[in-house]
Structures are given as C-alpha cells and as structure tokens.
Design a protein around this motif. Structure first.
Motif, PDB file in Angstrom:
ATOM      1  N   LYS A 106      38.037  36.233  41.739  1.00  0.00           N
ATOM      2  CA  LYS A 106      37.453  37.204  40.811  1.00  0.00           C
ATOM      3  C   LYS A 106      37.409  36.646  39.386  1.00  0.00           C
ATOM      4  O   LYS A 106      36.373  36.673  38.720  1.00  0.00           O
ATOM      5  N   SER A 107      38.541  36.153  38.942  1.00  0.00           N
ATOM      6  CA  SER A 107      38.579  35.599  37.585  1.00  0.00           C
ATOM      7  C   SER A 107      37.640  34.406  37.475  1.00  0.00           C
ATOM      8  O   SER A 107      36.937  34.232  36.481  1.00  0.00           O
ATOM      9  N   THR A 108      37.648  33.593  38.497  1.00  0.00           N
ATOM     10  CA  THR A 108      36.788  32.418  38.493  1.00  0.00           C
ATOM     11  C   THR A 108      35.326  32.806  38.301  1.00  0.00           C
ATOM     12  O   THR A 108      34.619  32.222  37.470  1.00  0.00           O
ATOM     13  N   MET A 167      35.577  42.048  31.863  1.00  0.00           N
ATOM     14  CA  MET A 167      36.972  42.444  31.681  1.00  0.00           C
ATOM     15  C   MET A 167      37.784  42.001  32.880  1.00  0.00           C
ATOM     16  O   MET A 167      37.509  42.386  34.003  1.00  0.00           O
ATOM     17  N   ASP A 168      38.795  41.189  32.604  1.00  0.00           N
ATOM     18  CA  ASP A 168      39.614  40.669  33.692  1.00  0.00           C
ATOM     19  C   ASP A 168      40.929  41.438  33.768  1.00  0.00           C
ATOM     20  O   ASP A 168      41.853  41.158  33.025  1.00  0.00           O
ATOM     21  N   GLU A 169      41.001  42.359  34.659  1.00  0.00           N
ATOM     22  CA  GLU A 169      42.183  43.211  34.825  1.00  0.00           C
ATOM     23  C   GLU A 169      42.700  43.720  33.482  1.00  0.00           C
ATOM     24  O   GLU A 169      43.849  43.481  33.120  1.00  0.00           O
ATOM     25  N   PRO A 170      41.863  44.435  32.752  1.00  0.00           N
ATOM     26  CA  PRO A 170      42.225  44.794  31.380  1.00  0.00           C
ATOM     27  C   PRO A 170      43.377  45.784  31.295  1.00  0.00           C
ATOM     28  O   PRO A 170      43.952  45.949  30.227  1.00  0.00           O
TER      29      PRO A 170
HETATM   30 MG    MG Z   1      42.537  36.856  38.202  1.00  0.00          MG
END
Ligand code: MG
Ligand code: ADP
Lengths: 258, 293
Positions: free
Chosen positions: A48-50, A178-181
């Motif tokens: 996901k982050s990637t 937004m990455d796991e904000p």
């Molecule tokens: Mg991540």
C-alpha cells in the motif's frame, strides 16, 4: 471537462515495481476518481505504501527502485521527461503515518509550502488569511488561533496531524495521499481526523491507506483491497464490505488475515 | 505465601550489592578521568599564575625571551587559528553537506569516507612535512601564516567534516521527507530546515577544531611559525610567532628562563582555548534554547 462522468485523478496501467530484485507491486491497474475519497486496505506489507509513494515519485530517492508501466495523474504520465518533480509534488500532497510537523511555529508550518512555491513578498495580512483559511479547513483554527507562534511540536498528535494536512493546502494540491494518517492517534483523535478528511472530500481527490477497516468503511466512497502486491478488488465501499467479489477480500474483512 | 511476595530475597540482595559495586567503580573511573585536568590546571595556575598581567599579555618578549611578554605570540596564534578556520570551515561544512544530503551510498562515497577517516589518523608531524612540501615549496607561499594555516586546516578538516555530518544526520529524516513531499528542492530543504537545526552541532565541531588548532605545534613549526619575531605580522604571507611554539621554545630551547614563564605561556594558551570554548558553548546553548522541537 468534456464528459459528464467522473474523471480519473490517478490511473495506473500495468504498474510493476521492484525494490532491487524484490517485486513489491504486480500489474496494478487502478482508476481513482477525481474528488472522491478512495481507501486502500490490505494486510501489512502488501504494498500500500509503495503504491502511494510511487504516485508522487518519492520512492525514487531510494535509487534501487525500478518501475515498469504507467502512472498517470490527470492523464499525464508522471514519468514523462517534461514532468517537473517539484510541480508533481505540489499537486500531489502527502500525509504520513506519524505526524511530521516541521521545526518552527504553527504559523511557519502552514506558510512553508506557500513560501516554497510562491517566492516573493506577501503582506502580513495576506499571510494571515492563508493561515486562517488552511487551519479552518482542517478544523484547527478555533483551537490554535491565539497561539499561532507556539512551536508546532507542542500540539497533540491529533492536532499535529491536522496541521500536517493544513500545511499542504495553501499550495492548492489536487490530490492528497494519506498513509495511515490516524494510526498514531487515539480513538478520539482518529474520529476527529476522519471527520476532517470527510470534509475535504470533493475539493480534493483523496487516496487513504488504512489499517482500520471500520475507518475505510466510514470514511471512503470507494475501496481498494490489495494482497501481496496485487489489487484484488476495487469497488464502492458500500459494496466491498457487504458483498465482496473475491473470497480473499471476504477473508480479510472478516479478520482472517489479521 | 502472599505476605512474602514483596519481601527482598537473597538473590535480590546479591544483585543489589553487585549493582552498588559497579556503580562505585564507574564513579571512581570518572573521577580518575578528571584528575589529570585538575592537576594540570592547578599546577599551571600555581606556578604560572603570578606572571600573568596586562603587561605580560601585551608586550613583546625581551632579553632573549627570558623577560617581557608574549604579545606577538598571542596575536600570531589568533592569526593562525582564524585563517585556518576561514579555510577549513567552508570546505568542511560544504563537504559534510554533500556527503550527508546529496551523496548516494556507492563506492565513490565510501572511498571518500575512508579518505576522511585516514586523514584524521595522520600524525601531525606528517601533516607538517606535507605542508612544507606542498604549501611552502610547491605553491611558493614560503614559510608564512598562509602555509601554516593551510596545513592546520587540512589537519583539522576531518574533525569538521565528521562532526558536521553527524549533526546534519541528527536532524530527523521526517523533516526532510515533509519538505520533499511539499515539493521543496534538496537545497531548499537543507537551507530552511536541515541547516538551522544542525547549527549548534556544527558549531561544536568547529570549537573542537579551534582548540586543536590553537595548541598544535608540529604543523606550524616548519611552515610559518618563527622562534622569535618581535613584531606583528602584517598579512598572511608573513611569518609569525605562536603561543604553542613559544611555549616549546621557552620551555626547552632558551637558557636562563625564569621558572614561571613557560607555565605562564601555557596558562594563556589554555585560557585562550577555554575562553573560545565557553563563548561558543554559550552561543550553542542560546541556539538550542530557540530550537523548536
Ligand atoms: Mg505502509
Ligand atoms: N525501501 C524498501 N526497500 C526494500 N523493500 C521494501 C522497501 N519498502 C517496502 N519494501 C517491501 O515492499 C513490500 C511492501 O511494503 P509496503 O509498501 O511498505 O507495505 P504496506 O504499506 O502495505 O504495509 C514489503 O514486503 C516490504 O518489505
């Protein structure tokens, strides 16, 4: 725009990504609609982050990242030679898991991006307007208006995260990644930030990674489920959680992957 | 059973004794460490304190350096240190910024790092001979402040680079990431966020360098410092006296020097270093007080 259908803010075409020899994304084809909140769920390590970090090309810094396929933002391939990274990142803002306010006051934080992209003097009054507008949009203004010159690090995590979102707004991005904000926030903070994200819908296209299924369910219009670097399912949030197409999705949302 | 749950056991007691033993041991080690400092300073003040006066600081040495003051040496040291700083600080800080903020981790960077580490390990007498060959002879600066300061600068460069790089690295990566993600260029990020937050650490490195530079003797002995030169240098191409060399000279090379004189010179040299250190420590605390994270 010509069609009455929603336009795509982000589109990936057969996107593959490798960290060195390790392939983290497999043939990702996604179409993210403009002005909507799309959430991205999936177990830890599924990419996901990637995916998020390749959209604003921040991944490139690592040097050993190789990409194959297209990523289009508003129908422009972000890997085209004439795309300026600085402009891309101006249009595509990013919010991180841990709030990362810059050292400096609340006010300086909000004005930082603006100063980067619009050099030259603006009056104190104009600055005040920018600060008030951005902080109001993130529902923080009433709380901090009397101490804008205090260090941003003195705010609570929830407020810091809101500030990090506010900081992006003065440069008028089109997309917010937004990455796991909310993962560093307590339940009340999470609710507050979710509320804010919901408020921003329409004006910005928001792609939000979350670990929290309830959050995805509450706070997004479409939802993407990823597993081991592949997109398993992309549908309306209301459908994905009620009638998942894939058994893998069903397993995940019923908590069978943890 | 329940009532004994919180009572100290034999094992607890043994552990406690061991812990106390080690604690004492470490305290003693630490005290041993400051002992030499106390003894050195004490001896210097006791034996040389009496000779220090305004006259001692601001007059020339006379009578074959057995009487009079140390003014030319004091001024000379200030010259040498300042010129060395002017050279090594911009060079060292720029190199550190490159290594910390721009350089990719590849063989080239690793070779540079290796070179820096090795440069730090080169004995000062080797630097001195290099200075003679390179600056005095090859570049034709002659024995001069410039040649001596260049030698000092090269010698202290690794300290500046390493400490500057460390203080740059201590600025959280999240700050840089935040900036890049707002579309800041690398330089904007460095200029507005990294450097302002690393300044106090960078200063520490420079202070370290000052202390070392002021005290060095070997590297300036053949490159620019003179035994006896009872007038002040007019520019960087002049030779000069220096406190460190003067101390060496009056302590070992000149007959009939009163006992107090070398101690007095040493005291001034140490005083100068301590003074510069405390000024910059004060400045650093001032900056740290303004730090906002
Ligand atoms: Mg991540
Ligand atoms: N910088 C990196 N270098 C090498 N591998 C990485 C890097 N970042 C992530 N990965 C790998 O890529 C995969 C996807 O990671 P990530 O995108 O962080 O997953 P998620 O955000 O869904 O938890 C993981 O297997 C992870 O180990």
């Amino acid at each position: 725009m010509i069609t009455s259908n929603k336009n795509f803010a982000i589109e990936t075409k057969n996107l593959n990504l490798w960290y060195g020899t390790f392939q983290a994304l497999f043939d990702v084809n996604l179409q993210i609609k403009e002005g909507q909140i799309t959430s991205l769920i999936g177990p830890s390590g599924c990419g996901k982050s990637t995916l998020l970090r390749s959209i604003n090309r921040i991944n490139e810094r690592l040097g050993y990242v190789r990409i194959d396929g297209d990523i289009e933002v508003f129908n422009k391939n972000v890997y085209d030679a004439d795309v300026a990274l600085v402009q891309l990142r101006k249009q595509v803002g990013m919010v991180f898991q841990r709030p990362n306010p810059l050292p400096g006051s609340i006010r300086e934080n909000v004005l930082y991006g603006h100063k980067l992209h619009k050099p030259g003097k603006i009056t104190r009054h104009q600055q005040d307007e920018i600060v008030e507008k951005a902080l109001s949009q993130v529902l923080l203004w009433d709380k901090v208006k009397d101490h804008l010159n205090r260090p941003a690090s003195g705010l609570s995590l929830e407020e810091q995260q809101k500030l990090c979102i506010a900081r992006l707004l003065p440069v008028q991005p089109k997309i917010l990644l937004m990455d796991e904000p909310c993962s560093a926030l307590d339940p009340a903070g999470t609710a507050a930030v979710e509320e804010l994200i919901w408020e921003l819908r329409g004006e910005y296209t928001i792609l939000i990674v979350t670990h929290n299924m309830a959050q995805a369910r509450r706070a997004s219009e479409e939802c993407i489920f990823m597993l081991m670097g592949e997109v398993v399912e992309h549908s309306l949030t209301s459908e994905l959680f009620v009638t998942p197409q894939s058994t893998k999705t069903a397993d995940y949302i019923e908590g069978r992957y943890g | 059973m329940n009532s004994e749950m919180f009572i100290e056991s034999d094992l607890n007691r043994t552990n406690k004794r061991t812990q106390a033993l080690y604690r004492t041991l470490f305290i003693i080690m630490t005290l041993l460490l400051i002992l030499p400092v106390v003894i050195i300073l004490g001896t210097l003040v006791y034996k040389g304190g009496g000779i220090i006066s305004i006259d001692f600081l601001f007059t020339d040495p006379i009578n074959g350096m057995t009487e009079g003051g140390i003014f030319p040496a004091l001024v000379g040291t200030l010259w040498l240190v300042s010129v060395a700083l002017l050279i090594s600080v911009p060079l060292g800080v720029a190199a550190a910024i490159y290594l910390s903020e721009y350089a990719a981790d590849n063989w080239f960077t690793r070779i540079i790092n290796l070179a820096i580490i090795n440069l730090a390990g080169v004995p000062s007498i080797v630097h001195a001979l290099f200075g003679v060959g390179a600056f005095v002879i090859f570049f034709g600066f002659g024995t001069s402040i410039l040649a001596a300061s260049l030698t000092l600068a090269i010698m202290t460069l690794p300290v500046v680079i390493v400490s500057t790089r460390e203080s740059l690295q201590s600025v959280p990566y999240a700050f840089r990431e935040a900036c890049w993600n707002m579309g800041a260029t690398r330089w904007q990020t460095i200029r507005r966020v990294v450097l302002p937050n690393a300044v106090s650490g960078i200063l520490t490195g420079i202070i370290l360098e000052v202390s070392r530079t002021a005290g060095e003797t070997a590297p300036i002995m053949f490159t620019g410092a003179a035994f006896f030169l009872p007038y002040l240098p007019q520019g960087v191409f002049d030779q000069t006296m220096a406190l460190s060399l003067h101390l060496f000279v009056v302590a070992t090379q000149v007959p009939n020097v009163p006992d107090a004189l070398p101690y007095g010179v040493a005291l001034v040299l140490i005083g100068l270093v301590l003074l510069m250190n405390s000024i910059s420590i004060a400045f650093r605390m001032h900056l740290r007080g303004k730090k906002k994270w």
